[in-house]
Motif scaffolding. Structure first.
Motif, mmCIF file in Angstrom:
data_model
loop_
_atom_site.group_PDB
_atom_site.id
_atom_site.type_symbol
_atom_site.label_atom_id
_atom_site.label_comp_id
_atom_site.label_asym_id
_atom_site.label_seq_id
_atom_site.Cartn_x
_atom_site.Cartn_y
_atom_site.Cartn_z
ATOM 1 N N LEU A 99 0.842 -1.207 0.000
ATOM 2 C CA LEU A 99 0.000 0.000 0.000
ATOM 3 C C LEU A 99 0.873 1.251 0.000
ATOM 4 N N ALA A 100 1.893 1.252 0.860
ATOM 5 C CA ALA A 100 2.768 2.428 0.978
ATOM 6 C C ALA A 100 3.525 2.670 -0.325
ATOM 7 N N GLU A 104 1.086 4.104 -2.872
ATOM 8 C CA GLU A 104 0.780 5.512 -2.574
ATOM 9 C C GLU A 104 1.942 6.417 -2.999
ATOM 10 N N TYR A 118 -2.992 6.388 3.006
ATOM 11 C CA TYR A 118 -2.848 6.102 1.562
ATOM 12 C C TYR A 118 -4.024 6.744 0.806
ATOM 13 N N VAL A 170 -4.473 6.040 -3.059
ATOM 14 C CA VAL A 170 -4.894 4.652 -3.273
ATOM 15 C C VAL A 170 -6.374 4.507 -2.921
ATOM 16 N N LYS A 171 -6.765 5.074 -1.800
ATOM 17 C CA LYS A 171 -8.168 4.946 -1.356
ATOM 18 C C LYS A 171 -9.114 5.656 -2.330
#
Ligand SMILES: N[C@@H](CCC(=O)N[C@@H](CS)C(=O)NCC(=O)O)C(=O)O
Length: 220
Positions: free
Chosen positions: A139-140, A143, A185, A188-189
């Protein structure tokens, strides 16, 4: 075409989205990973790797590995395009897709989890920490690549969904299952939320499948 799928399989989720976006009907065959049906002879004959998904074409050719299937669908049914028209754009989209499909996801699949459990005897809490660590790591990284990039638009690359979004939504849905806070994030979200407003994505979601256990099924 026959598509061998499992509701919870993120690799199957990717191909379900692409089939929907390209308007391609496929006869669905559900293979229950939780019941080890992917390791039984019937499926092993389809894909000796014993992993979902597989797509069997009308001439009997079997395609496996979700990204190879996605590329095949893109080449044979170019509209709507799931890759940009320029080489640099294609490289970026493929790289974002590979961050999920080749780095994040392989650390979370059932055969890896089984090894952690049965061979390394990791306790439930340690296994959960493993899953959480690798989910957050991906995820990181996503992002960091997406935020403030000139080519990031409503979706990962511009304003139309691509292979990058197709791979990313599965990763985010795993993070949601793990109750990971997505606020660090935001790009991404935002892209996940935008993608899931599209019926082609929403109807492919793991919790919306005919083989999703009744207690977990969400109807659109
Ligand atoms: N890289 C493969 C991943 C295939 C894979 O591992 N699929 C999972 C479900 S998402 C599976 O069938 N796992 C069975 C197992 O690990 O035993 C792809 O993208 O198709």
């Amino acid at each position: 075409m026959k598509f061998f799928s499992f509701w919870r399989s993120l690799a199957s989720f990717r191909v379900r989205i692409a089939l929907n976006l390209k308007g391609l009907p496929a006869e669905m065959v559900y293979v229950d990973i939780d019941a080890d049906a992917h390791r039984a002879d019937a499926y092993r004959e389809i894909n000796p790797q014993m992993a979902l998904p597989a797509l069997v074409l009308d001439d009997g050719t079997t395609l496996f590995q979700s990204l190879a299937i996605l590329e095949y669908l893109e080449e044979t049914h170019p509209n709507p395009p799931l890759l940009p028209s320029d080489p640099r754009g294609r490289a970026r989209v493929r790289a974002l897709a590979l961050m999920v499909a080749c780095e994040g996801h392989p650390l979370l699949v059932p055969r890896v989890r089984r090894y952690l459990d049965h061979e390394l005897n990791l306790r439930d809490a340690q296994q959960a920490a493993w899953r959480r660590h690798w989910t957050i790591e991906t995820l990181a990284a996503l992002e960091a690549h997406l935020a403030d990039h000139k080519d990031t638009g409503r979706f990962c690359h511009g304003d139309a969904p691509s292979l990058a979004d197709i791979c990313m939504v599965g990763h985010v849905s795993v993070a949601v299952t793990q109750q990971i806070n997505l606020s660090p994030y935001p790009t991404v979200k935002r892209i996940f939320d935008a993608a899931m407003t599209l019926p082609e994505f929403a109807s492919a979601h793991p919790l919306a499948q005919p083989d999703t256990p009744e207690a977990m099924r969400v109807r659109g």
